[in-house]
Motif scaffolding. Structure first.
Motif, PDB file in Angstrom:
ATOM      1  N   ILE A  17       0.856  -1.209   0.000  1.00 18.34           N
ATOM      2  CA  ILE A  17       0.000   0.000   0.000  1.00 18.34           C
ATOM      3  C   ILE A  17       0.884   1.248   0.000  1.00 18.34           C
ATOM      4  N   ARG A  20       2.926   1.523  -3.368  1.00 13.70           N
ATOM      5  CA  ARG A  20       2.115   2.009  -4.497  1.00 13.70           C
ATOM      6  C   ARG A  20       1.894   3.513  -4.396  1.00 13.70           C
ATOM      7  N   LYS A  21       1.589   3.950  -3.179  1.00 20.50           N
ATOM      8  CA  LYS A  21       1.355   5.390  -2.982  1.00 20.50           C
ATOM      9  C   LYS A  21       2.614   6.189  -3.309  1.00 20.50           C
ATOM     10  N   LYS A  24       3.291   6.197  -7.092  1.00 20.93           N
ATOM     11  CA  LYS A  24       2.302   7.014  -7.815  1.00 20.93           C
ATOM     12  C   LYS A  24       2.557   8.502  -7.574  1.00 20.93           C
ATOM     13  N   GLU A  25       2.808   8.843  -6.314  1.00 14.25           N
ATOM     14  CA  GLU A  25       3.057  10.244  -5.964  1.00 14.25           C
ATOM     15  C   GLU A  25       4.327  10.731  -6.664  1.00 14.25           C
TER      16      GLU A  25
END
Lengths: 275, 319
Positions: A17, A20-21, A24-25
């Motif tokens: 989690i 991925r964040k 992506k950020e």
């Protein structure tokens, strides 16, 4: 670090989690032009220009570049932001208030930078081999030379990212974290570069020894990574992150400042009342 | 019914400086609990302690029945809205909520629906794919509020949620908070510097100063308890003799005169009628008698003055 009773699957899910964040950020932070120019410069310099002009065992040179130099440099460049940046952008406290475990927060963030370093190193490795082929250099197809960059790059990037994350936790700002991490990166790169200034016989002997025992090299790196992670997780604390954001000195300063402002405000209120 | 928050002698010291000093607090479930205090009073440190982000130096606390040593369980069941929205500006509103929903273990099958419901309710659905750095401060705070509600927490900590918002945005957020509590029974632990906000929203208010709890009461009782009853008498013919006659009355504490009106402070429990009678006997013509009560701000300042007096002017407790 206080280990929780979470199952391995849950821990992996939490790490993914955060990972991925982060990715992506990080991806969204740059526009296409910025991405292209970064990729073009990195691949152009390290994947094309340097292999094309290198002398001696050029294949080994490309392999060391992709397995050691670039993972260290790339991970070191982007890790300073990992906690200090969250603190500067005011997102750290909200993140720490989630039920994500300390382990997930730390490992997820470190892995995101390792992934970046690995992808960068592999792009350069691929470009390097193409350059060698195009410039008619001799390409030696040994398992060691091909497997080591692919497998060792993330394992080499990990300790740098790990140490960098700890520095980022304690640093007052991204800039100061970046300065400290730069010294580590520089020291490591200088250390690796000595390989290219030692006598040719020593150089060849070292390279061939590494090439012949890739499993041993990977195993050693795994042990180093594990030790770094173990030490980091034992020292990683949410409260330390919060305290770094509001140091004792600041708290004292706030209290003094509060007293001053409050006294002034009350005097103003009393004066207004009398008036 | 068990209280949402119970603290017993909760203390946090920073290098000899007591930020929170033996705090004894009980917050009932399903109310909006205001936690007021000046800057540096220890409000944010209290929230950090209750969230398990800081360890207490002494004392204990239970949040939703969980001890502070079970901080990860506490964090699973509470939501937070801090002064800074704490949103990732380089992610879209939807991606922000998706990340936090996953972090708060909202089942994957329910995430989309919950995000859509919340964003629709708060009027942000149309802009769900925009990066948060394109949002106004009011929109960001709404989004932070949505994030706090994603996992349907039983308790929400709000640390100055309307600070820096313009009047309409703050009013809209306040309305959303009140509707939430009345509709779902969620407990809200609210710190604010806006006393009008505290007065209009909170069922109970605690005042903290220099780390110490000063009082806990309803807004009404705080206001009425803050000063002696006062009446404003509007009329004509308030001669010096009439004012002297008032001052001689046993129930009158003080009298001040301003253009065409008298401000009379009377003893608690006494009636105003003898005051009116004394004035009319002195020839005054009375048009209006108005009971005035202290504002929450006056009550708050009075409480701070009292505690400062008790502390003898020392800036902060030290170990």
């Amino acid at each position: 670090m206080k280990l929780t009773d979470k199952t391995g699957a849950k821990a992996v899910e939490e790490i993914s989690i955060v990972l991925r964040k982060e990715l992506k950020e990080w991806y969204n932070a740059q526009d296409t032009r910025s991405w292209l120019s970064q990729a073009f410069l990195t691949v152009g310099i390290f994947g094309i220009l340097m292999p094309a002009t290198a002398k001696g065992d050029v294949m080994a040179f490309v392999a060391i570049l992709a397995a050691v130099v670039l993972p260290v440099a790339l991970a070191g460049t982007v890790i300073s932001d990992v906690f200090a940046g969250e603190r500067e952008r005011g997102t750290l406290e909200t993140l720490l208030a989630t039920p994500l475990s300390d382990r997930a927060l730390f490992v997820g963030k470190v892995l995101s930078r390792v992934v970046y370093a690995w992808v960068g190193a592999m792009m350069v490795f691929a470009a390097g081999i193409i350059t060698l082929w195009a410039t008619k250099h001799r390409i030696r197809f040994s398992t060691g030379l091909f497997a080591l960059p692919v497998l060792a790059a993330p394992l080499v990037a990990f300790p740098i990212a790990d140490i960098g994350a700890i520095i980022s936790i304690r640093a007052k700002s991204v800039r100061s974290a970046h300065q400290i991490i730069s010294y580590f990166v520089l020291a490591l790169i200088i250390g690796v570069s000595t390989l290219f200034v030692v006598p040719r016989d020593w150089q060849n002997a070292t390279l061939h020894a590494l090439e012949r025992a890739p499993l041993l090299v990977l195993l050693c790196l795994l042990v180093v990574d594990y030790l770094c992670l173990w030490v980091s997780l034992r020292t990683f604390r949410r409260s330390r992150l919060i305290l770094a954001a509001c140091s004792t000195v600041q708290t004292k300063g706030n209290a003094v400042e509060f007293d001053r402002r409050e006294t002034q405000r009350r005097e103003d209120a009393k004066a207004a009342k009398k008036y | 019914m068990e209280a949402a928050i119970v603290t017993n002698g909760l203390t946090r010291t920073f290098d000899g400086l007591r930020a929170v000093d033996r705090l004894d607090l009980e917050v009932p479930q399903g109310i909006i609990f205001g936690f007021l205090g000046p800057n540096g009073a220890g409000k944010t440190t209290t929230i950090r302690l209750l969230l398990g982000l800081l360890e207490p130096t002494a004392g204990s606390a239970k949040v939703l029945g969980f001890d502070l040593s079970q901080a990860d369980r506490i964090r699973e069941h509470v939501g937070v809205v801090l002064e800074q929205p704490g949103l990732y500006t380089r992610l879209s509103a939807y991606d922000n909520l998706d990340f936090f929903a996953a972090a708060y273990r909202v089942p994957a099958t329910q995430r989309k629906a919950r995000i859509r419901d919340l964003l629709t309710h708060l009027g942000l659905w149309e802009r769900r794919n925009d990066f948060v750095d394109t949002y106004s401060k009011g929109m960001k705070q709404k989004l932070a509020f949505a994030r706090a509600l994603l996992h349907r927490p039983s308790l929400i900590f709000m640390d100055e949620p309307t600070a820096g918002l313009d009047v309409p945005s703050a009013a809209a957020l306040r309305e959303d908070i009140v509707n939430l509590v009345r509709g779902s029974g969620t407990t809200v632990f609210l710190t604010t510097h806006n006393l009008a906000e505290a007065e209009s929203m909170c069922d109970l208010i605690a005042v903290i100063n220099k780390g110490k709890l000063v009082t806990v009461d309803t807004p009404d009782r705080l206001r009425t308890g803050a000063r002696k009853p006062q009446v404003r008498i509007v009329g004509r013919g308030f001669s010096p003799q009439a004012v002297d006659a008032l001052r001689r009355l046993p129930q009158v504490i003080s009298v001040t005169q301003s253009k065409g009106s008298l401000h009379v402070t009377i003893r608690r429990g006494d009636k105003v009628s003898p005051v009116v009678k004394a004035l009319t006997e002195q020839g005054a013509e009375i048009e209006e008698v108005v009971h005035t009560t202290a504002s929450l701000e006056e009550a708050f300042l009075a409480l701070l003055d009292e505690t400062d007096g008790q502390d003898g002017g020392e800036s902060r407790g030290r170990n």
